[in-house]
Design a protein around this motif. Structure first.
Motif, PDB file in Angstrom:
ATOM      1  N   LEU A 133      28.262 120.410  98.250  1.00 51.14           N
ATOM      2  CA  LEU A 133      29.451 120.993  97.628  1.00 51.14           C
ATOM      3  C   LEU A 133      29.087 121.532  96.259  1.00 51.14           C
ATOM      4  N   ASN A 134      29.602 122.724  95.928  1.00 51.50           N
ATOM      5  CA  ASN A 134      29.381 123.326  94.627  1.00 51.50           C
ATOM      6  C   ASN A 134      30.730 123.726  94.034  1.00 51.50           C
ATOM      7  N   VAL A 135      31.009 123.256  92.827  1.00 48.43           N
ATOM      8  CA  VAL A 135      32.295 123.525  92.177  1.00 48.43           C
ATOM      9  C   VAL A 135      32.036 124.211  90.839  1.00 48.43           C
ATOM     10  N   ASP A 136      32.702 125.327  90.628  1.00 50.07           N
ATOM     11  CA  ASP A 136      32.561 126.088  89.388  1.00 50.07           C
ATOM     12  C   ASP A 136      33.843 125.941  88.561  1.00 50.07           C
ATOM     13  N   ARG A 137      33.821 124.981  87.624  1.00 52.56           N
ATOM     14  CA  ARG A 137      34.888 124.807  86.629  1.00 52.56           C
ATOM     15  C   ARG A 137      36.291 124.718  87.252  1.00 52.56           C
ATOM     16  N   PHE A 138      36.519 123.687  88.054  1.00 53.95           N
ATOM     17  CA  PHE A 138      37.880 123.404  88.509  1.00 53.95           C
ATOM     18  C   PHE A 138      38.584 122.631  87.396  1.00 53.95           C
ATOM     19  N   TYR A 153      27.064 118.734  94.386  1.00 48.58           N
ATOM     20  CA  TYR A 153      26.729 117.452  95.006  1.00 48.58           C
ATOM     21  C   TYR A 153      25.947 117.737  96.271  1.00 48.58           C
ATOM     22  N   SER A 154      24.662 117.397  96.241  1.00 48.66           N
ATOM     23  CA  SER A 154      23.782 117.631  97.388  1.00 48.66           C
ATOM     24  C   SER A 154      22.579 116.716  97.261  1.00 48.66           C
ATOM     25  N   ALA A 155      21.633 116.853  98.185  1.00 52.27           N
ATOM     26  CA  ALA A 155      20.434 116.028  98.161  1.00 52.27           C
ATOM     27  C   ALA A 155      19.372 116.571  97.205  1.00 52.27           C
ATOM     28  N   GLY A 195      36.956 110.274  79.384  1.00 50.20           N
ATOM     29  CA  GLY A 195      35.525 110.060  79.550  1.00 50.20           C
ATOM     30  C   GLY A 195      34.934 110.978  80.597  1.00 50.20           C
ATOM     31  N   ARG A 196      33.712 110.631  81.025  1.00 46.79           N
ATOM     32  CA  ARG A 196      32.975 111.488  81.948  1.00 46.79           C
ATOM     33  C   ARG A 196      32.247 110.653  82.986  1.00 46.79           C
ATOM     34  N   ALA A 197      32.207 111.171  84.212  1.00 44.11           N
ATOM     35  CA  ALA A 197      31.466 110.529  85.295  1.00 44.11           C
ATOM     36  C   ALA A 197      30.653 111.587  86.021  1.00 44.11           C
ATOM     37  N   LEU A 198      29.455 111.214  86.485  1.00 44.97           N
ATOM     38  CA  LEU A 198      28.577 112.116  87.224  1.00 44.97           C
ATOM     39  C   LEU A 198      28.303 111.518  88.598  1.00 44.97           C
ATOM     40  N   LEU A 199      28.524 112.304  89.634  1.00 44.50           N
ATOM     41  CA  LEU A 199      28.251 111.875  91.002  1.00 44.50           C
ATOM     42  C   LEU A 199      27.005 112.595  91.491  1.00 44.50           C
ATOM     43  N   PHE A 200      26.045 111.825  92.033  1.00 49.86           N
ATOM     44  CA  PHE A 200      24.812 112.434  92.521  1.00 49.86           C
ATOM     45  C   PHE A 200      24.341 111.656  93.743  1.00 49.86           C
ATOM     46  N   LYS A 201      23.324 112.163  94.395  1.00 43.54           N
ATOM     47  CA  LYS A 201      22.808 111.520  95.599  1.00 43.54           C
ATOM     48  C   LYS A 201      21.380 111.045  95.341  1.00 43.54           C
ATOM     49  N   PRO A 232      25.439 107.980  97.753  1.00 45.83           N
ATOM     50  CA  PRO A 232      26.156 108.494  96.588  1.00 45.83           C
ATOM     51  C   PRO A 232      26.147 107.477  95.451  1.00 45.83           C
ATOM     52  N   LEU A 233      25.771 107.908  94.254  1.00 47.01           N
ATOM     53  CA  LEU A 233      25.753 107.062  93.069  1.00 47.01           C
ATOM     54  C   LEU A 233      26.465 107.793  91.940  1.00 47.01           C
ATOM     55  N   PHE A 234      26.813 107.060  90.902  1.00 48.06           N
ATOM     56  CA  PHE A 234      27.499 107.721  89.801  1.00 48.06           C
ATOM     57  C   PHE A 234      27.100 107.108  88.462  1.00 48.06           C
ATOM     58  N   TYR A 235      27.062 107.976  87.455  1.00 49.91           N
ATOM     59  CA  TYR A 235      27.010 107.534  86.068  1.00 49.91           C
ATOM     60  C   TYR A 235      28.442 107.598  85.556  1.00 49.91           C
TER      61      TYR A 235
END
Length: 222
Positions: free
Chosen positions: A57-62, A77-79, A116-122, A127-130
């Protein structure tokens, strides 16, 4: 008498079907500036674009906002290495959780705001997050709980996600939870210290078993 519209959606969306360089089907959406009225509150919505395919998934400034309350999602969000999806919140009201919880028959009503801020990555297909977030003046069903801090960081030396959550009221720490998650083994380790946490905040989970709870909880859980 003037009647206010409680719920109304007005979206201007364009849809695009395409194929990637390796011939995967991709679906794209572009949301032009739009309005979403929820419980008489007019939220402004904008988005540069959303692209979805079998790889991610790719999101541009929602972005969605009303007054001081702002939420923004951006990234991928991808591998692929170093790709992540970021969520940024600013003074976002926790009361927006009420409808979701009540639809699951969880009788909680929240007060307070979260920023605050959260980052979702693989990582290795998991799936993991900061996260670095703080909720202020949190209340449940009208009873003040305090401020909540949520943090998680990636420990590259041990390949694990380190997590911490704290609930504070004034100078007192009511709950301090710390632990780690190892993606390679799916192993979760946690320790929780509770110090005079008012039990009234657990009452909605005990409906039918207990009511009119008073007092506080203290102890350690590992």
């Amino acid at each position: 008498n003037k009647t206010e519209v409680e719920n109304l959606a007005s979206f201007n969306i364009r849809t695009l079907f395409d194929r990637t360089e390796d011939n995967r089907l991709a679906v794209g959406f572009k949301i032009n500036p739009s309005t979403w009225v929820v419980n008489t509150v007019p939220w402004a919505i904008s988005c540069g674009g959303i692209m979805l395919d079998t790889a991610g998934l790719n999101v541009d400034r929602f972005e969605i906002g009303y007054g001081e309350q702002q939420m923004a999602v951006h990234g991928a969000y991808s591998a692929k290495d170093r790709e992540h999806l970021s969520l940024t919140l600013s003074s976002f009201s926790l009361s927006h959780l009420d409808d979701i919880l009540q639809s699951q028959n969880i009788p909680y009503q929240f007060g307070g705001t979260i920023s605050g801020r959260a980052l979702l990555f693989k990582y290795e297909d998991q799936p993991l997050f900061y996260a670095n977030m703080q909720a202020l003046d949190v209340a449940t069903n009208g009873d003040l709980l305090g401020n909540i801090r949520i943090r998680s960081v990636w420990d590259s030396e041990s390949s694990r996600l380190r997590l911490s959550t704290a609930i504070m009221r004034g100078a007192n720490t009511l709950l301090d939870a710390r632990g780690s998650f190892i993606p390679r083994t799916s192993n979760l380790e946690f320790s929780i210290n509770v110090n005079k946490l008012p039990v009234v905040h657990a009452e909605p989970f005990l409906i039918g078993a207990m009511s009119n709870l008073e007092g506080s909880l203290s102890g350690q859980l590992k």
